[in-house]
Design an enzyme around this catalytic site. Structure first.
Site: not given
Length: 156
Positions: A38, A43-45, A48
Site C-alpha cells: 500500500k 514499510g512501503c515508504t 520505496a
C-alpha cells in the site's frame, strides 16, 4: 509463483502519470519489479525511498526499477510526489498481474487473516526471464540486497 529461469509474465500497466509500461519495453535491460502492499504506509515508504536512493547504482548496472501495487493512479501520484520517487509506480487494481507473479496471498495483521499484496521482488534478466525472487522482503535493507544480487548475477 514465478520461478527462476521461467519467462516473466508479460504486463501492460499504467504508472502514476497515466503512461503505459509493458514488460516488453524493457527487453535488453534488467528489471527490478517489486510488489508492495500500500502507498504511503511505513514499510512501503521505507522500501520505496530505499529504491529511490539506490536507483543511480541500479541504473549503472543496466537496471530499471518498477513498483507495483493495487493502489489507483491518484494514490500513486500523491505517494510519488510526497517522497520524490524517481521511478514509476504501476497500478494493478484488478490484481491480475500481482496474482500472475504469485505476489498475492493470505496475510495476518492484529490476529486477523485477510488476502492482499505480498511484499515480493522479482529480478528479471535482459531476455525477460526471472533471475532472482525475494519472497520475504525486509523493506529497510532490500534495495541494497537487490543491487548486490544484481552485481553477483552480472559477474556469473
Amino acid at each position: 509463483m514465478v520461478h527462476i529461469g521461467e519467462p516473466a509474465p508479460a504486463f501492460s500497466l499504467l504508472d502514476q502519470e497515466g503512461k503505459i509500461h509493458n514488460l516488453a519495453d524493457y527487453r535488453g535491460k534488467w528489471v527490478v519489479l517489486y510488489f508492495y502492499p500500500k502507498d504511503d504506509t511505513p514499510g512501503c515508504t521505507k522500501e520505496a525511498c530505499n529504491f529511490r536512493d539506490e536507483k543511480g547504482r541500479l541504473e549503472e548496472m543496466g537496471a530499471v526499477v518498477l513498483g507495483v501495487s493495487a493502489d489507483d493512479l491518484e494514490s500513486h501520484g500523491k505517494f510519488h510526489a510526497k517522497y520524490a520517487l524517481n521511478f514509476p509506480l504501476l497500478s494493478d487494481p484488478s490484481t491480475e498481474i500481482i496474482k500472475a507473479y504469485g505476489a498475492w496471498g493470505v496475510k495476518n495483521a492484529y490476529g486477523k487473516e485477510y488476502e492482499g499484496v505480498l511484499r515480493q521482488t522479482f529480478l528479471i534478466d535482459p531476455q525477460g526471464k526471472v533471475a532472482k525472487v525475494w519472497e520475504k522482503v525486509r523493506p529497510d535493507e532490500h534495495a541494497l540486497e537487490v543491487a548486490e544480487a544484481l552485481s553477483e548475477l552480472q559477474k556469473a
